[in-house]
Design a protein around this motif. Structure first.
Motif, PDB file in Angstrom:
ATOM      1  N   ARG A  59       4.350  -9.556   6.951  1.00 27.54           N
ATOM      2  CA  ARG A  59       2.899  -9.591   7.140  1.00 27.54           C
ATOM      3  C   ARG A  59       2.500  -9.370   8.595  1.00 27.54           C
ATOM      4  NH1 ARG A  59       2.038 -15.398   4.623  1.00 27.54           N
ATOM      5  NH2 ARG A  59       3.970 -15.634   5.813  1.00 27.54           N
ATOM      6  N   LEU A  60       3.470  -9.506   9.505  1.00 30.72           N
ATOM      7  CA  LEU A  60       3.220  -9.341  10.936  1.00 30.72           C
ATOM      8  C   LEU A  60       3.157  -7.859  11.272  1.00 30.72           C
ATOM      9  CD1 LEU A  60       2.981 -10.754  13.730  1.00 30.72           C
ATOM     10  CD2 LEU A  60       5.468 -10.548  13.892  1.00 30.72           C
ATOM     11  N   ALA A 113      -2.084 -19.088   7.516  1.00 27.20           N
ATOM     12  CA  ALA A 113      -3.376 -18.887   8.173  1.00 27.20           C
ATOM     13  C   ALA A 113      -3.234 -18.177   9.522  1.00 27.20           C
ATOM     14  CB  ALA A 113      -4.074 -20.236   8.360  1.00 27.20           C
ATOM     15  N   LEU A 114      -2.138 -18.376  10.219  1.00 28.49           N
ATOM     16  CA  LEU A 114      -2.034 -17.822  11.575  1.00 28.49           C
ATOM     17  C   LEU A 114      -1.647 -16.348  11.617  1.00 28.49           C
ATOM     18  CD1 LEU A 114       0.973 -17.255  13.029  1.00 28.49           C
ATOM     19  CD2 LEU A 114       1.124 -19.706  12.821  1.00 28.49           C
ATOM     20  N   ILE A 115      -0.945 -15.844  10.622  1.00 29.21           N
ATOM     21  CA  ILE A 115      -0.462 -14.457  10.698  1.00 29.21           C
ATOM     22  C   ILE A 115      -1.607 -13.446  10.816  1.00 29.21           C
ATOM     23  CG2 ILE A 115       0.788 -12.646   9.459  1.00 29.21           C
ATOM     24  CD1 ILE A 115       2.893 -14.787   8.785  1.00 29.21           C
ATOM     25  N   PRO A 116      -2.682 -13.542  10.030  1.00 28.67           N
ATOM     26  CA  PRO A 116      -3.790 -12.595  10.224  1.00 28.67           C
ATOM     27  C   PRO A 116      -4.434 -12.733  11.618  1.00 28.67           C
ATOM     28  CG  PRO A 116      -4.039 -13.755   8.126  1.00 28.67           C
ATOM     29  CD  PRO A 116      -2.902 -14.401   8.852  1.00 28.67           C
ATOM     30  N   VAL A 117      -4.448 -13.942  12.153  1.00 28.61           N
ATOM     31  CA  VAL A 117      -5.005 -14.174  13.492  1.00 28.61           C
ATOM     32  C   VAL A 117      -4.134 -13.492  14.549  1.00 28.61           C
ATOM     33  CG1 VAL A 117      -5.548 -15.940  15.225  1.00 28.61           C
ATOM     34  CG2 VAL A 117      -6.140 -16.323  12.822  1.00 28.61           C
ATOM     35  N   GLY A 139       2.139 -18.119  17.473  1.00 30.12           N
ATOM     36  CA  GLY A 139       3.337 -18.183  16.648  1.00 30.12           C
ATOM     37  C   GLY A 139       3.821 -19.600  16.429  1.00 30.12           C
ATOM     38  N   LEU A 140       5.151 -19.780  16.534  1.00 27.64           N
ATOM     39  CA  LEU A 140       5.786 -21.047  16.179  1.00 27.64           C
ATOM     40  C   LEU A 140       6.617 -21.619  17.315  1.00 27.64           C
ATOM     41  CD1 LEU A 140       7.112 -19.962  12.676  1.00 27.64           C
ATOM     42  CD2 LEU A 140       5.044 -21.264  13.165  1.00 27.64           C
ATOM     43  N   ALA A 141       6.728 -22.818  17.347  1.00 28.53           N
ATOM     44  CA  ALA A 141       5.973 -23.898  16.738  1.00 28.53           C
ATOM     45  C   ALA A 141       5.436 -24.758  17.882  1.00 28.53           C
ATOM     46  CB  ALA A 141       6.839 -24.730  15.805  1.00 28.53           C
ATOM     47  N   THR A 142       4.233 -25.258  17.677  1.00 30.39           N
ATOM     48  CA  THR A 142       3.583 -26.036  18.737  1.00 30.39           C
ATOM     49  C   THR A 142       4.381 -27.270  19.126  1.00 30.39           C
ATOM     50  OG1 THR A 142       2.255 -27.193  17.074  1.00 30.39           O
ATOM     51  CG2 THR A 142       1.245 -25.292  18.180  1.00 30.39           C
ATOM     52  N   ASP A 143       5.153 -27.794  18.190  1.00 30.52           N
ATOM     53  CA  ASP A 143       5.921 -29.004  18.462  1.00 30.52           C
ATOM     54  C   ASP A 143       7.344 -28.718  18.930  1.00 30.52           C
ATOM     55  OD1 ASP A 143       6.147 -28.023  15.851  1.00 30.52           O
ATOM     56  OD2 ASP A 143       6.229 -29.977  14.900  1.00 30.52           O
ATOM     57  N   GLY A 192      -3.924 -19.369  16.198  1.00 29.46           N
ATOM     58  CA  GLY A 192      -2.807 -18.434  16.158  1.00 29.46           C
ATOM     59  C   GLY A 192      -1.452 -19.108  16.265  1.00 29.46           C
ATOM     60  N   VAL A 193      -1.425 -20.436  16.092  1.00 32.90           N
ATOM     61  CA  VAL A 193      -0.172 -21.183  16.175  1.00 32.90           C
ATOM     62  C   VAL A 193      -0.052 -22.140  14.991  1.00 32.90           C
ATOM     63  CG1 VAL A 193       0.055 -21.053  18.696  1.00 32.90           C
ATOM     64  CG2 VAL A 193      -1.196 -22.968  17.677  1.00 32.90           C
ATOM     65  N   ALA A 194       1.161 -22.616  14.779  1.00 31.00           N
ATOM     66  CA  ALA A 194       1.429 -23.606  13.730  1.00 31.00           C
ATOM     67  C   ALA A 194       2.489 -24.563  14.245  1.00 31.00           C
ATOM     68  CB  ALA A 194       1.907 -22.932  12.448  1.00 31.00           C
TER      69      ALA A 194
END
Length: 183
Positions: free
Chosen positions: A84-85, A33-37, A122-126, A149-151
């Motif tokens: 996809r980026l 879901a985040l890549i198009p964003v 991008g990656l990762a929120t944690d 825009g993050v995961a």
């Protein structure tokens, strides 16, 4: 007058982290879901004559290399950016750990370009985003994390990690469509 600028910082959208068959993939449904964003955000930043930078990880700690199945090893398909980026700039930096400020070239880039506000995607929120955003706040940058825009690395950590970011004086912007304050 030295205008303060913003930059979109796109972190770790590499095959080993973004693809289901990646060696250390994050939450795939969130990544998809985040890549198009992120692509949309990149275009917005370019249109507004702001900087877009990309980060790749190349683990510098042997134990981390082992724990991540030797993921994002330099020169491998897993270390490449996800196809996809849409890459819109040549501002590509490498980090050997979870903190973007470990790249002295990036720190110099921020200073040279008078960048004072970082929008993170991008990656990762944690992990990397949490650590990098906290470090940016300590260095007196304004930081916004674009929620769509993050995961998270672990799917269940997404909302909790956004709450942690908010508690650290980091703005969580709901959507790529909510960037009115972009300067």
């Amino acid at each position: 007058m030295n205008q303060q600028k913003s930059a979109l910082v796109v972190i770790d959208l590499q095959n080993d982290f973004t693809l289901e068959n990646g060696k250390a993939h994050a939450c795939i449904s969130q990544v998809d879901a985040l890549i198009p964003v992120v692509n949309k955000l990149s275009k917005i930043f370019i249109e507004r004559k702001q900087n877009v930078v990309y980060f790749k990880t190349e683990w510098s700690i042997f134990l981390v290399q082992l724990l991540t199945g030797n993921s994002v090893k330099k020169g491998t398909k897993g270390a490449d950016f996800d196809s996809r980026l849409e890459i819109v700039s040549d501002n590509i930096f490498t980090k050997g750990n979870k903190n973007i400020f470990s790249s002295s070239e990036f720190v110099q880039f921020l200073q040279t370009n008078s960048i004072k506000h970082l929008y993170m995607a991008g990656l990762a929120t944690d992990y990397c985003i949490k650590i990098s955003a906290s470090n940016a706040i300590e260095r007196e940058y304004r930081v916004s994390v674009v929620e769509d825009g993050v995961a998270a690395y672990k799917c269940g950590n997404f909302l909790k990690s956004l709450q942690v970011l908010s508690s650290k004086n980091i703005a969580v912007v709901k959507s790529a469509d909510n960037l009115e304050d972009l300067k």
